[in-house]
Each structure stands twice: as structure tokens, then as C-alpha cells.
Design an enzyme around this catalytic site. Structure first.
Site, PDB file in Angstrom:
ATOM      1  N   VAL A 124       4.785   4.717   2.338  1.00  0.00           N
ATOM      2  CA  VAL A 124       4.633   3.444   1.699  1.00  0.00           C
ATOM      3  C   VAL A 124       4.487   2.339   2.992  1.00  0.00           C
ATOM      4  O   VAL A 124       5.098   2.247   3.769  1.00  0.00           O
ATOM      5  CB  VAL A 124       5.758   3.211   0.678  1.00  0.00           C
ATOM      6  CG1 VAL A 124       5.494   1.946   0.064  1.00  0.00           C
ATOM      7  CG2 VAL A 124       5.857   4.386  -0.149  1.00  0.00           C
ATOM      8  N   VAL A 125       3.666   1.534   2.584  1.00  0.00           N
ATOM      9  CA  VAL A 125       3.372   0.344   3.476  1.00  0.00           C
ATOM     10  C   VAL A 125       4.220  -0.915   2.920  1.00  0.00           C
ATOM     11  O   VAL A 125       3.913  -1.439   1.579  1.00  0.00           O
ATOM     12  CB  VAL A 125       2.079   0.022   4.036  1.00  0.00           C
ATOM     13  CG1 VAL A 125       1.837  -1.165   4.810  1.00  0.00           C
ATOM     14  CG2 VAL A 125       1.396   1.246   4.687  1.00  0.00           C
ATOM     15  N   TYR A 143       1.335  10.134   2.390  1.00  0.00           N
ATOM     16  CA  TYR A 143       1.929  10.208   3.758  1.00  0.00           C
ATOM     17  C   TYR A 143       3.145   8.841   3.886  1.00  0.00           C
ATOM     18  O   TYR A 143       4.035   9.102   4.643  1.00  0.00           O
ATOM     19  CB  TYR A 143       1.214   9.873   4.994  1.00  0.00           C
ATOM     20  CG  TYR A 143      -0.001  11.202   4.764  1.00  0.00           C
ATOM     21  CD1 TYR A 143       0.538  12.472   5.202  1.00  0.00           C
ATOM     22  CD2 TYR A 143      -1.234  10.609   4.370  1.00  0.00           C
ATOM     23  CE1 TYR A 143      -0.626  13.081   5.216  1.00  0.00           C
ATOM     24  CE2 TYR A 143      -2.144  11.738   4.254  1.00  0.00           C
ATOM     25  CZ  TYR A 143      -2.009  12.803   4.706  1.00  0.00           C
ATOM     26  OH  TYR A 143      -2.870  13.709   4.385  1.00  0.00           O
ATOM     27  N   ASP A 170     -10.437  10.057   8.394  1.00  0.00           N
ATOM     28  CA  ASP A 170     -10.294   9.809   7.341  1.00  0.00           C
ATOM     29  C   ASP A 170     -10.971   8.243   7.278  1.00  0.00           C
ATOM     30  O   ASP A 170     -10.267   7.221   6.581  1.00  0.00           O
ATOM     31  CB  ASP A 170      -8.841   9.792   7.074  1.00  0.00           C
ATOM     32  CG  ASP A 170      -8.589   9.573   5.355  1.00  0.00           C
ATOM     33  OD1 ASP A 170      -9.650   9.824   4.627  1.00  0.00           O
ATOM     34  OD2 ASP A 170      -7.598   8.966   4.920  1.00  0.00           O
ATOM     35  N   GLY A 225       0.833  -1.169   0.053  1.00  0.00           N
ATOM     36  CA  GLY A 225      -0.014  -0.038  -0.169  1.00  0.00           C
ATOM     37  C   GLY A 225       0.937   1.199  -0.028  1.00  0.00           C
ATOM     38  O   GLY A 225       1.938   1.059   0.489  1.00  0.00           O
ATOM     39  N   ASP A 226       0.298   2.273  -0.437  1.00  0.00           N
ATOM     40  CA  ASP A 226       0.965   3.460  -0.448  1.00  0.00           C
ATOM     41  C   ASP A 226      -0.108   4.673  -0.608  1.00  0.00           C
ATOM     42  O   ASP A 226      -1.088   4.700  -0.893  1.00  0.00           O
ATOM     43  CB  ASP A 226       2.050   3.853  -1.399  1.00  0.00           C
ATOM     44  CG  ASP A 226       1.265   3.423  -2.919  1.00  0.00           C
ATOM     45  OD1 ASP A 226       0.223   3.483  -3.175  1.00  0.00           O
ATOM     46  OD2 ASP A 226       2.245   3.559  -3.984  1.00  0.00           O
ATOM     47  N   GLY A 227       0.584   5.919  -0.305  1.00  0.00           N
ATOM     48  CA  GLY A 227      -0.373   7.236  -0.137  1.00  0.00           C
ATOM     49  C   GLY A 227       0.419   8.298  -0.233  1.00  0.00           C
ATOM     50  O   GLY A 227       1.769   8.266  -0.230  1.00  0.00           O
TER      51      GLY A 227
END
Length: 483
Positions: free
Chosen positions: A179-180, A177, A291, A173-175
Site C-alpha cells: 500500500v502506498v 505487493y 510491468d 495507491g495499493d496493489g
């Protein structure tokens, strides 16, 4: 013979006496031996830490770490507000019996905010035979607890090895804020969030998540297990949830494994509601997630919901009805009053939850520009359909076994109350839990009580007005009283 040896050694070769050449060569050999031995020693010492991760070694806490230590005095203990008799009702344990730190959880009347969800795994249609494996226990084989009083301290090298040096193949996952990554330490799968290395922003995001969920424990919240702070690097380590998120099951890649049944969707939403009720009503200061959306609701192998990503969360202290902050969130899920004025409180989360509930019912995105103009906004379209008495037509066509009329009506009315444009008219999340669990018309007891009081007062005033009107309309009565 001695003279011959002397003559040989003193003889010159290339302008240098032989004995000088011998001494220089011996010196070079000694230096070479010394250098080689030092190199082997250094190599052996440098390679020894890579053979085994230093799990039992806790680095010295730096001054930078001490700056973000949570002041436990700022978290008002609910137990201090209770009498000795009432304090017996306070629970200070997490789901697995561990101490929850400075947060105290109350047994509240109505919904049990920390109780287990519906038992048993919900059935769902699975066209493939893909097997979803269960994760390992989140605490097995991890480093010792940190000096901050909670969580585990991980070195940057621990996490580099766990993620194969943050390989792109391990990104889950990423966004905006960070990266996971999926990582593995001593056989335990972990989700490792590497915050973007923006000056100042990484520290801010780190503090937000640590303050928001560092101490809290709830079965429907993703558990923050630890962290890493080295140089400019800021990383957070969470339990790994291996069954995707709600958005993927409704709209994305997880649909290849099947479609969620109505029962599974309601179980996920009920767990989400319980977690939000816990954050809003059972701890001090309350946590506003800010959120809530389907992609932030992770799903485990038992189809229990786990709220994740507290990067935008805000703490709302005792006595504060709202805070003013920069508008952040995801378009389609943000409450109107927050989007218009920046005023934020827990009712903003309630609105977002209502949108997610409608999304689960209909299988539609909150905003979809690929649909006709009057269907782009999910909330407005659904209000229109309910007004036309076409509620049966809004349900996701992918749900093979349709819910009963009463179950659909209960879910829709609960969602519509959550997305009320007036924040004060929205229910609390504990009331939402009761609505979803109840078999009756979803109106909380407090609202029914206020409605009865209002109705009673209105009826009394109406009777008094009718009596006064009757007296004024009877001339004989006026003459009698006048006499």
C-alpha cells in the site's frame, strides 16, 4: 512528661502499638513519594522523542540490513571497458549533479538517453480552475544518509508520524505487493510504500526494488529516496509525484481536470521511452521493468513522465540475452513470447511500451470486454484498422486539436513496430526515442542500412542470374564458345 509520652506511644490501638502505626505510615508516605517522582521522570523521558522527530540520529545497522547490501562489484563498470581516451566520454552524474554510484552513463550516438525532454509545459484543455500545486524538493529536511552508501534511513516511528499512523485517508495507491501512503516529513511530501507483511515475500520485493533503482538517477524515473527495515516491517520511500498517472488522465479521475492534448501525450511517452532506453542500454546490469503500463507512468506538474513500481523488475547481466522466469505482469501489456515461454528480456518492455503508446493514441484500454468482439483487443483492432487504411479513425475523440497526418502516422508505425509478435524485430528503446523525435518515416538508421545492403545484394544476384539466362538462351554464343 516523658513517661506520659512513653505510655501514649506504647498504648495499643486495634491491637497495634501507636509507634508502630506511625513508622508504617511514614514508610508508606516515603514509598509513595518515590513512586510518584519515578513516574514523572519516566513520563518526561518517554515523551521527549515525540516532540521532535529524531532526524539526525541514524540507528545502528543490523545484521539483517547487511544481508541485502548491494555488491558493487556485481555492477560492471562500463568505464573499465573503455580506453583512457574513450573514458573521457563517460558521464558519472545524475540530473542534479550528484554521483550515481556504480552505474555509469554513456553519451551514445543517436538518442541522448538522459537529455531533457521537450521544453515548456504542453497545453491541455482544462474545463475547471483546479490548481495543481508543485511538490517540495525531494531532499529537503530528510534524515542523514544511511550506512548502505545511498538513500536515507527512516525509522518506523518517522514514517508512522509522517502518515498519521498509516491512516486510510493518506492512501494514494495499493496493489498486490503493498500500500502506498502520502506522508509529510519536515514539510516535504513523500510517497511511502508499505510492503505487505507476507513471510519472505516482503524481503524479496524489498531487495528487487532496492537492487533495481537504488542507485539509478534519471529525470523520468521515480526516485527512491530511502527505506525502513524494522522487525518484519519493510517500507520504501519515494519522491512524491502529485499529478496522477497516465491511466487516470486517459480513463480515470484526473479527466475532471481536463483532457491531455496530443502534444502532452507524446511528451509523456517520449519521456517514458528515454527512461526505458536508459534502463536497457546505459547501465550495467540492464534493468527489465516487466510491468510497464499506463498506471505505472506517473506525471508531474510539468507533464513529464516518471516510471514507477519496480516490484517485478529483473536485472539482466552482461552477456545474457534473456532469462527464464515466472510470468508476471498485467494482462494486455505482456509480450506474447514472455507469456508463452517465460523468456524475458528488454524486448518484453518494448512490447509493453508499444501497447501504452497505442493506449495514449486511441484513449482505449488494452483489453475492453465492453466493446464488440473484434475490438476487445486493442493491438489486434488497431492492426485491422491500419490494414483497412482507417488510421484517422483510431485517434482518441477527446483530443480536440487533432495531430497532423504525418505525426499520427509516425506514432502509429512506431507503436506497431514495438508490438511486433516477433521479439527480434522490435526496435531498441533508443531507436524508439529517435522514431518519436524524428520528422521522417520512423525506420531506424540500422534497419535502413541493412535494408540497403540486402537490396544491393539481391540486385547483384538478380543481375547475375539475368546475365546467365541471356547467355544460356543465345545458341550462337554457345556455338562460338564451343568452337
Amino acid at each position: 512528661m516523658a513517661s506520659d509520652l512513653k505510655n501514649t506511644l506504647t498504648g495499643e490501638y486495634i491491637g497495634i502499638q501507636l509507634w508502630v502505626i506511625i513508622v508504617v505510615c511514614l514508610g508508606v508516605v516515603c514509598v509513595a513519594v518515590l513512586v510518584v517522582s519515578l513516574w514523572f521522570s519516566f513520563r518526561k523521558r518517554s515523551r521527549s522523542p515525540t516532540s521532535l522527530l529524531p532526524m539526525s540520529r541514524v540507528p545502528k545497522v543490523s545484521e539483517e540490513i547487511k544481508e541485502i547490501v548491494m555488491d558493487e562489484g556485481s555492477f560492471v563498470s562500463l568505464n573499465d571497458r573503455l580506453s583512457d581516451k574513450e573514458s573521457e566520454k563517460v558521464l558519472i552524474q545524475s540530473e542534479n549533479g550528484e554521483d550515481t554510484g556504480s552505474f555509469n552513463r554513456l553519451e551514445k550516438e543517436g538518442a541522448q538517453l538522459g537529455e531533457e525532454g521537450p521544453t515548456g509545459r504542453p497545453s491541455f484543455y482544462k474545463p475547471s480552475s483546479h490548481h495543481l500545486s508543485a511538490p517540495s524538493p525531494p531532499l529537503s529536511g530528510l534524515p542523514q544518509f544511511s550506512h548502505l552508501g545511498w538513500g536515507h534511513w527512516f525509522t518506523l516511528r518517522d514514517l508512522q508520524v509522517a502518515t498519521d499512523r498509516f491512516s486510510k485517508d493518506n492512501i494514494i495507491g495499493d496493489g498486490g505487493y503493498g500500500v502506498v501512503y502520502r506522508g509529510l516529513i519536515n514539510g516535504t511530501p513523500l510517497a511511502i510504500k508499505k510492503l505487505l507483511n507476507n513471510p519472505g515475500q516482503a524481503d524479496k520485493d524489498f531487495r528487487v526494488e532496492v537492487e533495481a533503482i537504488g542507485h539509478v538517477r534519471h529525470k523520468n524515473l521515480v526516485r527512491l529516496l530511502g527505506y525502513c527495515m524494522e522487525g518484519t516491517q519493510r517500507l520504501l520511500v519515494y519522491e512524491y509525484v502529485n499529478n496522477g498517472n497516465l491511466e487516470q488522465w486517459l480513463h480515470g479521475g484526473m479527466r475532471q481536470h481536463g483532457y491531455l492534448t496530443w502534444e502532452a501525450r507524446m511528451k509523456i511517452l517520449l519521456g517514458t521511452a528515454k527512461a526505458l532506453a536508459y534502463l536497457h542500454e546505459a547501465i550495467e546490469p540492464k534493468v527489465v521493468h516487466r510491468d510497464i503500463k499506463s498506471s505505472n507512468i506517473l506525471i508531474d506538474e510539468n507533464f513529464d513522465a516518471k516510471i514507477s513500481d519496480f516490484g517485478l523488475a529483473k536485472l539482466l547481466g552482461a552477456g545474457k540475452s534473456h532469462i527464464t522466469t515466472r510470468v508476471m505482469g498485467t494482462f494486455g501489456y505482456v509480450a506474447p513470447e514472455y507469456a508463452n515461454s517465460g523468456l524475458l528480456n528488454e524486448k518484453s518492455d518494448v512490447y509493453s511500451f508499444g501497447v501504452v503508446l497505442l493506449e495514449a493514441i486511441t484513449g482505449r484500454d488494452p483489453v475492453d470486454y465492453g466493446r464488440p468482439e473484434n475490438e476487445i483487443n486493442l493491438v489486434e483492432w488497431l492492426k485491422m484498422m491500419v490494414a483497412k487504411r482507417c488510421a484517422e479513425e483510431v485517434i482518441d475523440p477527446m483530443i480536440e486539436t487533432r495531430p497532423s497526418t504525418s505525426a499520427l502516422k509516425r506514432a502509429l508505425l512506431t507503436a506497431l513496430r514495438c508490438v511486433d509478435p516477433e521479439a527480434e524485430k522490435r526496435p531498441k528503446m533508443s531507436q524508439v526515442v529517435r522514431m518519436l523525435e524524428s520528422e521522417e518515416y520512423p525506420v531506424p538508421r540500422e534497419d535502413r542500412r541493412r535494408h540497403r545492403i540486402r537490396t544491393g545484394v539481391g540486385q547483384a544476384e538478380s543481375n547475375r542470374d539475368n546475365s546467365d539466362t541471356d547467355k544460356s538462351d543465345n545458341p550462337d554464343d554457345r556455338r562460338t564458345h564451343g568452337a
